[in-house]
Design an enzyme around this catalytic site. Structure first.
Site, mmCIF file in Angstrom:
data_model
loop_
_atom_site.group_PDB
_atom_site.id
_atom_site.type_symbol
_atom_site.label_atom_id
_atom_site.label_comp_id
_atom_site.label_asym_id
_atom_site.label_seq_id
_atom_site.Cartn_x
_atom_site.Cartn_y
_atom_site.Cartn_z
ATOM 1 N N ARG A 122 -26.284 -4.386 -24.904
ATOM 2 C CA ARG A 122 -24.994 -4.248 -25.564
ATOM 3 C C ARG A 122 -25.052 -4.532 -27.065
ATOM 4 N NH1 ARG A 122 -20.460 -7.404 -24.169
ATOM 5 N NH2 ARG A 122 -19.236 -5.679 -24.996
ATOM 6 N N TYR A 173 -18.644 -4.748 -35.017
ATOM 7 C CA TYR A 173 -18.441 -5.738 -36.078
ATOM 8 C C TYR A 173 -18.528 -5.090 -37.452
ATOM 9 C CZ TYR A 173 -18.137 -9.861 -33.137
ATOM 10 O OH TYR A 173 -17.710 -10.812 -32.246
ATOM 11 N N SER A 210 -17.146 -11.788 -37.461
ATOM 12 C CA SER A 210 -15.935 -12.262 -36.797
ATOM 13 C C SER A 210 -15.172 -13.192 -37.732
ATOM 14 C CB SER A 210 -16.301 -13.026 -35.517
ATOM 15 O OG SER A 210 -15.175 -13.714 -35.007
ATOM 16 N N CYS A 259 -11.464 -21.877 -16.486
ATOM 17 C CA CYS A 259 -12.773 -22.518 -16.315
ATOM 18 C C CYS A 259 -13.826 -21.807 -17.155
ATOM 19 C CB CYS A 259 -13.181 -22.491 -14.841
ATOM 20 S SG CYS A 259 -12.037 -23.349 -13.741
ATOM 21 N N HIS A 265 4.210 -23.994 -25.000
ATOM 22 C CA HIS A 265 4.804 -24.828 -26.040
ATOM 23 C C HIS A 265 5.897 -24.034 -26.762
ATOM 24 C CE1 HIS A 265 5.337 -27.106 -29.739
ATOM 25 N NE2 HIS A 265 4.777 -28.144 -29.116
ATOM 26 N N ASP A 325 2.544 -30.682 -33.594
ATOM 27 C CA ASP A 325 3.353 -31.362 -32.586
ATOM 28 C C ASP A 325 2.499 -31.771 -31.394
ATOM 29 O OD1 ASP A 325 6.043 -32.120 -31.413
ATOM 30 O OD2 ASP A 325 5.378 -30.665 -29.926
ATOM 31 N N CYS A 336 -10.271 -26.133 -9.165
ATOM 32 C CA CYS A 336 -9.794 -24.949 -8.457
ATOM 33 C C CYS A 336 -9.974 -25.170 -6.954
ATOM 34 C CB CYS A 336 -10.592 -23.716 -8.889
ATOM 35 S SG CYS A 336 -10.387 -23.269 -10.623
ATOM 36 N N CYS A 341 -13.471 -24.308 -5.834
ATOM 37 C CA CYS A 341 -14.541 -24.637 -6.785
ATOM 38 C C CYS A 341 -15.737 -25.253 -6.063
ATOM 39 C CB CYS A 341 -14.013 -25.615 -7.834
ATOM 40 S SG CYS A 341 -15.279 -26.171 -9.008
ATOM 41 N N CYS A 346 -18.642 -29.252 -12.831
ATOM 42 C CA CYS A 346 -17.203 -29.295 -13.089
ATOM 43 C C CYS A 346 -16.599 -30.566 -12.486
ATOM 44 C CB CYS A 346 -16.539 -28.054 -12.508
ATOM 45 S SG CYS A 346 -14.752 -27.981 -12.762
#
Length: 384
Positions: free
Chosen positions: A75, A83, A90, A156, A190, A343, A363, A366, A371
């Site tokens: 890729r 790009y 980026s 995750c 939020h 905040d 999860c 999981c 984790c």
């Protein structure tokens, strides 16, 4: 459409300027801004993709040890080309630094007891790497740390991967006992984040002729997730949906809308409907005016500047016969967005919050031992 020339500010120059401004100041509170990052030049693209495709927190592939590097290498030329088409790099580092500087400036004013504040950028797949940032924090002898995920909605694969990396780092070396820790792991509903998106959508709606404005379809688009992760119980899809509903409620449900998913890659099944397919199918149904909203992205990067702007708005729109399609800018440095960040952090600095109970829940299906260990470790860390 957005003017991509605006995003060509040099990440390197901005980072150096920010560092020179703060290097002589003692730091009492560090705000660690967690994100996946993005290549600052084309030479970094293959390593960046390699780190993503071999990270089992991010994506699970059959024979990943072999298939991951193969996909990354294959890729690389196509991603490098993309790009180049958005300025050669980026802008995530640039925007994260701008957001961090504005955040800390506001925190110095509203939370003087925890000042001076300094932001630290901790990327997963490109410099500044999380491990290097944690070492810098120790060198700066910071007294208080806020680990702040820059993904508003938790997954995750994204936030989880960043937190697991922090756990793995300290599992291998002595832990600094003098630092007080706090975690902001998700914040997709939020009120000020919601208001930021709502205002930006209204700005774009006002660019449509009044006669069709109420019929414009608002397409909320977020990075997709492998179906395997969805079935495991990852909360990301429901949290993105919650943000979407909150924004539409703020808008009074004035327009038709849909939530879609983008950026699928690799030989696995992904959560749909896909954004490009949705646009094409709606046009077939006679619907030809759209606004794209990057509902899970807080700053511009390749998924907004190339996938949304070029692949969807420009190329696909022309191909399928769209009449008018516009894209809402990411929050970037919008004043309301900076208010949202300040905040969130100030609540932790005031002692109102330290860790979200939801973060500690795995999860349902999981099986990731790391984790489990990571969440237990953070629970103890933030309870001190």
């Amino acid at each position: 459409m957005l003017n991509r020339n605006f995003f060509k500010l040099s990440n390197k120059k901005f980072s150096c300027a920010f560092y020179n401004t703060h290097r002589n100041k003692s730091v009492k509170t560090g705000i660690v801004m967690l994100n996946m990052g993005g290549p600052q030049n084309n030479d970094q693209v293959q390593d960046y993709l390699y780190r993503i495709m071999t990270d089992t927190d991010m994506i699970q592939l059959p024979l990943q040890k072999f298939l991951g590097p193969f996909i990354a290498k294959k890729r690389t030329p196509a991603v490098q080309k993309k790009y180049n088409e958005i300025g050669g790099s980026s802008p995530i580092l640039k925007w994260t630094n701008i957001q961090g500087e504005l955040l800390c400036k506001k925190l110095d004013d509203i939370c003087p007891k925890s000042a001076p504040h300094k932001h630290y950028v901790a990327f997963r797949y490109v410099s500044p790497f999380t491990e290097d940032t944690l070492q810098q924090i120790e060198n700066d002898k910071v007294e208080r740390i806020i680990l702040f995920s820059q993904y508003p909605q938790y997954s995750c694969a994204t936030s989880g991967s960043s937190f697991n990396t922090i756990y793995s780092y300290y599992k291998r070396k002595p832990f600094p006992q003098s630092i007080k820790w706090s975690i902001i792991d998700r914040w997709g509903t939020h009120p000020l984040l919601v208001k930021t998106f709502a205002e930006k959508i209204v700005d774009e709606l006002n660019q449509f002729p009044e006669t069709i404005r109420s019929k414009v379809v608002i397409i909320f688009s977020a990075h997709s997730l492998p179906i395997e992760a969805v079935n495991r119980g990852d909360s990301y899809p429901s949290e993105v949906a919650a943000t979407t509903e909150a924004v539409m409620a703020k808008l009074g449900y004035r327009n038709p809308y849909v939530l879609t998913w983008q950026s699928r890659v690799g030989p696995v099944s992904w959560l749909g409907p896909f954004t490009d397919v949705a646009i094409e199918e709606y046009v077939k149904k006679g619907i030809k005016n759209f606004i794209l909203v990057p509902i899970a992205f807080v700053n511009e990067h390749i998924e907004t500047l190339h996938e949304m702007d070029i692949e969807y708005c420009q190329d696909l729109g022309k191909k399928v016969g769209v009449e008018l399609i516009r894209r809402v800018a990411a929050p970037n440095d919008h004043p309301l967005f900076i208010e949202a960040l300040s905040d969130l952090v100030s609540r932790h600095l005031c002692g109102e919050e330290s860790i979200n109970p939801k973060f500690l829940l795995r999860c349902p299906s999981c099986t990731n031992v790391r984790c489990h260990e990571s969440k237990q470790w953070f629970h103890k860390l933030c309870s001190v």
